[in-house]
Design an enzyme around this catalytic site. Structure first.
Site, short mmCIF file in Angstrom:
data_model
loop_
_atom_site.label_atom_id
_atom_site.label_comp_id
_atom_site.label_asym_id
_atom_site.label_seq_id
_atom_site.Cartn_x
_atom_site.Cartn_y
_atom_site.Cartn_z
N LYS A 183 0.83 -1.21 0.00
CA LYS A 183 0.00 0.00 0.00
C LYS A 183 0.86 1.26 0.00
O LYS A 183 0.39 2.33 0.38
CB LYS A 183 -0.90 0.01 1.23
N LEU A 197 -2.18 9.35 3.80
CA LEU A 197 -3.41 8.80 4.38
C LEU A 197 -3.95 7.65 3.53
O LEU A 197 -3.98 7.74 2.30
CB LEU A 197 -4.46 9.92 4.45
N LEU A 201 -6.61 6.33 1.89
CA LEU A 201 -7.91 6.86 1.47
C LEU A 201 -9.00 5.81 1.49
O LEU A 201 -10.18 6.12 1.69
CB LEU A 201 -7.79 7.49 0.08
N GLU A 221 4.09 14.52 6.76
CA GLU A 221 3.81 14.90 8.14
C GLU A 221 4.56 14.00 9.12
O GLU A 221 5.11 14.47 10.12
CB GLU A 221 2.30 14.85 8.39
N GLU A 264 -3.43 17.19 -1.30
CA GLU A 264 -4.75 17.16 -0.67
C GLU A 264 -5.81 17.96 -1.44
O GLU A 264 -6.96 17.53 -1.56
CB GLU A 264 -4.66 17.66 0.78
#
Length: 252
Positions: free
Chosen positions: A24, A63, A65, A111, A131
């Protein structure tokens, strides 16, 4: 502490933590965030530095999703605050964290990387905040950590356009401190982590915790806090031993 998502290996005073979701692109889901939190909370006092790396060709694509695409606003809020909590633990522990970056360092991956104190980027690394193109907003601390490194104006442009910075640009802007060949990053990280692990623990704690907080203060408050921290540090046994060794031509 090792699980299917995070491999933990101890080597003397250094802990090596490896993200294990390479299929992933090491995207961050709730379980991986929990694994990171548990790992950092569980490190013993004998661990003086951490190497954070990732399996596969990418450090972290941000992230996950698939897990987060249908969450209610209150759940997004809780997820964001959970990331803040975990990344705060990483940044403001007493242990320097050296991150080894390669491939994608995108969104939440950036981040996470900026919660580390030393960042090594392989030459194939690229940095991105996409984003806005996905109709979402950063939620893991980028508006604070990334903006402090590259400036809010540049971060805004980065988000609006989806601009991708390569390793050399990231190094120039401060997103990475070192550049390395793809097969050299981990070796360099291990050497740097071993070096900083030899520092006095209180010195590492002060560098990690005092400097960013002083940055938030007015000049007057920052200078006062610096003086108090210096007085605390210089009166400790580690400082006395270090200065004695230096004055006598010894190496520590």
């Amino acid at each position: 502490m090792t699980d299917a998502l995070l491999d933990v290996r101890l080597d003397g005073a250094v802990a090596h933590l490896e993200l294990m979701r390479s299929a992933k692109r090491n995207a961050l889901n709730d379980a991986l965030i929990d694994s990171l939190d548990t790992a950092f909370a569980s490190l013993g006092d004998e661990i003086r530095a951490v190497v954070l790396c990732a399996a596969g060709p990418h450090f972290c694509a941000g992230l996950d999703l698939a897990e987060n695409s249908r969450r209610a606003p209150v759940d997004v809020l809780r997820t964001s605050q959970r990331w803040h909590q975990v990344f705060h633990r990483i940044q403001f522990s007493s242990r320097p964290v050296v991150a080894v970056l390669q491939g994608a360092v995108i969104g939440g991956g950036l981040e996470l990387a900026l919660a580390a104190h030393v960042r090594i980027a392989a030459n194939d690394t690229f940095f991105q905040l996409p984003e806005a193109q996905r109709g979402i907003f950063v939620g893991g601390g980028a508006s604070v950590r990334v903006a402090r490194v590259i400036g809010p104006d540049r971060m805004t442009e980065m988000m609006l356009t989806g601009r991708r910075y390569d390793a050399q640009d990231g190094h120039r802007l401060g997103l990475a401190h070192y550049l390395a060949e793809p097969d050299e990053g981990r070796r360099m990280a291990a050497e740097l982590a071993a070096r900083v692990a030899q520092n006095a623990p209180l010195s590492n704690w002060a560098a990690i915790n005092a400097v960013p907080r002083i940055h938030d203060m007015s000049m007057s408050d920052g200078l006062f806090t610096e003086s108090v921290t210096a007085a605390l540090m210089q009166s400790g046994d580690d400082a006395k031993e270090g200065m004695h060794a230096f004055l006598n031509g010894e190496r520590r």
